[in-house]
Design a protein around this motif. Structure first.
Motif, mmCIF file in Angstrom:
data_model
loop_
_atom_site.group_PDB
_atom_site.id
_atom_site.type_symbol
_atom_site.label_atom_id
_atom_site.label_comp_id
_atom_site.label_asym_id
_atom_site.label_seq_id
_atom_site.Cartn_x
_atom_site.Cartn_y
_atom_site.Cartn_z
ATOM 1 N N LYS A 177 0.812 -1.208 0.000
ATOM 2 C CA LYS A 177 0.000 0.000 0.000
ATOM 3 C C LYS A 177 0.852 1.267 0.000
ATOM 4 C CE LYS A 177 -3.436 -2.364 2.765
ATOM 5 N NZ LYS A 177 -4.041 -2.445 4.089
ATOM 6 N N ASP A 189 1.247 4.858 1.410
ATOM 7 C CA ASP A 189 0.819 5.601 2.590
ATOM 8 C C ASP A 189 0.377 7.011 2.201
ATOM 9 O OD1 ASP A 189 1.444 3.457 4.257
ATOM 10 O OD2 ASP A 189 3.471 4.216 4.668
ATOM 11 N N GLU A 199 2.649 9.887 0.618
ATOM 12 C CA GLU A 199 3.816 9.221 0.041
ATOM 13 C C GLU A 199 3.646 9.144 -1.480
ATOM 14 O OE1 GLU A 199 6.213 5.379 1.591
ATOM 15 O OE2 GLU A 199 4.128 4.993 1.060
#
Length: 144
Positions: free
Chosen positions: A41, A43, A46
């Motif tokens: 994933k 974040d 990010e």
């Protein structure tokens, strides 16, 4: 309870070394026990490139010199045995460049194993959907 209001953005780290590609064997669903690209994933806050570099380091201990370009995107709909949607992932395949003298990968985080796999052997391993096609796309389009 899983929030199904939005798809979950995630990255796949596609690393080439001559006629080989870096793969990990997943420990957790979806695709537990199958070989695929390191990844996970993204974040909040990010970038795709930073997420790819972080996930690569977390799962293999390797540090990418660069992450990008994006090779493609795909949807993964993870359903339970009754067919109910558990997760909807949007996977962004990011080409990652490793140093020529990178050490061997070491499986960590949610990877059971990590290995350089010859492209010719991908079809002989239990892999997540699209692994061979994506590895070949990376090699033919980016000279790996």
């Amino acid at each position: 309870m899983t929030d199904l209001a939005h798809p979950i953005p995630a990255v796949l780290c596609v690393c080439l070394r001559g006629p080989e590609v870096l793969l990990v064997r997943r420990a957790n669903p979806p695709d537990a026990g199958l070989w695929g690209f390191p990844g996970g994933k993204i974040d909040a806050g990010e970038t795709m490139a930073l997420a790819a570099q972080r996930e690569l380091a977390e799962e293999t201990g390797l540090t990418a010199l660069s992450a990008g370009p994006v090779l493609g995107a795909s949807d993964v709909l993870d359903r339970d045995a009754e067919g109910a949607l558990r997760h909807h992932y949007v996977l962004l395949a990011v080409l990652c460049t490793l140093p020529a003298d990178a050490p061997p990968p070491q499986a960590a985080d949610d990877a059971l194993e990590a290995a350089w796999v010859p492209l010719a052997e991908i079809d002989h391993r239990p892999c997540s959907a699209g692994v061979a096609e994506l590895a070949n796309l990376a090699r033919t389009s980016h000279g790996g």
